[in-house]
Write a protein that holds these residues in place. Structure first.
Motif, short mmCIF file in Angstrom:
data_model
loop_
_atom_site.label_atom_id
_atom_site.label_comp_id
_atom_site.label_asym_id
_atom_site.label_seq_id
_atom_site.Cartn_x
_atom_site.Cartn_y
_atom_site.Cartn_z
N ALA A 21 0.85 -1.19 0.00
CA ALA A 21 0.00 0.00 0.00
C ALA A 21 0.89 1.24 0.00
O ALA A 21 2.08 1.18 0.32
CB ALA A 21 -0.89 0.00 1.25
N GLY A 22 0.29 2.36 -0.37
CA GLY A 22 1.03 3.61 -0.44
C GLY A 22 1.77 3.97 0.83
O GLY A 22 2.91 4.43 0.79
N ASP A 23 1.14 3.73 2.00
CA ASP A 23 1.81 4.06 3.26
C ASP A 23 2.99 3.13 3.53
O ASP A 23 3.98 3.55 4.12
CB ASP A 23 0.82 4.07 4.42
N GLN A 24 2.91 1.90 3.08
CA GLN A 24 4.04 0.98 3.24
C GLN A 24 5.21 1.39 2.36
O GLN A 24 6.36 1.33 2.79
CB GLN A 24 3.61 -0.46 2.90
N VAL A 25 4.91 1.79 1.15
CA VAL A 25 5.95 2.28 0.23
C VAL A 25 6.59 3.53 0.82
O VAL A 25 7.82 3.65 0.86
CB VAL A 25 5.38 2.54 -1.18
N SER A 26 5.76 4.45 1.29
CA SER A 26 6.28 5.69 1.90
C SER A 26 7.18 5.38 3.09
O SER A 26 8.22 6.02 3.26
CB SER A 26 5.13 6.59 2.35
N ASP A 27 6.78 4.42 3.91
CA ASP A 27 7.58 4.05 5.07
C ASP A 27 8.95 3.53 4.65
O ASP A 27 9.97 3.93 5.23
CB ASP A 27 6.85 2.99 5.90
N LEU A 28 8.99 2.68 3.65
CA LEU A 28 10.27 2.16 3.17
C LEU A 28 11.17 3.27 2.64
O LEU A 28 12.36 3.33 2.96
CB LEU A 28 10.05 1.12 2.07
N VAL A 29 10.60 4.15 1.85
CA VAL A 29 11.39 5.24 1.27
C VAL A 29 11.86 6.20 2.37
O VAL A 29 13.01 6.65 2.36
CB VAL A 29 10.59 5.98 0.17
N PHE A 30 11.02 6.46 3.34
CA PHE A 30 11.42 7.31 4.47
C PHE A 30 12.56 6.66 5.24
O PHE A 30 13.55 7.33 5.58
CB PHE A 30 10.24 7.57 5.41
N ARG A 31 12.43 5.37 5.53
CA ARG A 31 13.49 4.66 6.27
C ARG A 31 14.80 4.69 5.49
O ARG A 31 15.88 4.88 6.07
CB ARG A 31 13.07 3.24 6.57
N LEU A 32 14.72 4.53 4.18
CA LEU A 32 15.91 4.60 3.33
C LEU A 32 16.54 5.99 3.41
O LEU A 32 17.73 6.13 3.68
CB LEU A 32 15.54 4.27 1.89
N ALA A 33 15.73 7.01 3.21
CA ALA A 33 16.24 8.38 3.20
C ALA A 33 16.79 8.78 4.57
O ALA A 33 17.90 9.32 4.67
CB ALA A 33 15.15 9.34 2.76
N PHE A 34 16.03 8.54 5.61
CA PHE A 34 16.45 8.93 6.95
C PHE A 34 17.73 8.20 7.35
O PHE A 34 18.68 8.81 7.85
CB PHE A 34 15.34 8.65 7.97
N GLY A 35 17.75 6.91 7.12
CA GLY A 35 18.91 6.12 7.50
C GLY A 35 20.18 6.55 6.80
O GLY A 35 21.25 6.60 7.40
#
Length: 76
Positions: A21-35
């Motif tokens: 889902a869109g929120d799951q995709v957003s979470d992955l991209v956020f974790r990638l960017a933040f990390g």
């Protein structure tokens, strides 16, 4: 030379095609960017794949495709 399509959503399309889902995709991209901002050493390919270790194999494959698209700008 990049073969990147005009619509930037194509980069994440493998994840939505894999059923996230869109929120799951957003979470992955956020974790990638933040990390990677907090710890640039996290750009190591082994770490990037580990962000989806808890996901089914089809999602892990989709994530690798997304990472490839992000880094090469290639549609496959």
């Amino acid at each position: 030379m990049s073969t990147m399509p005009a619509d930037p959503r194509w980069v994440l399309q493998p994840l939505t095609d894999a059923g996230l889902a869109g929120d799951q995709v957003s979470d992955l991209v956020f974790r990638l960017a933040f990390g990677t901002v907090v710890d640039p050493g996290r750009l190591d390919p082994a770490h990037l794949g580990s962000l989806v270790d808890d996901q089914p194999v089809h999602v892990r494959r989709a994530w690798l495709e997304v990472l490839d698209r992000m880094t090469t700008g290639s549609a496959g």
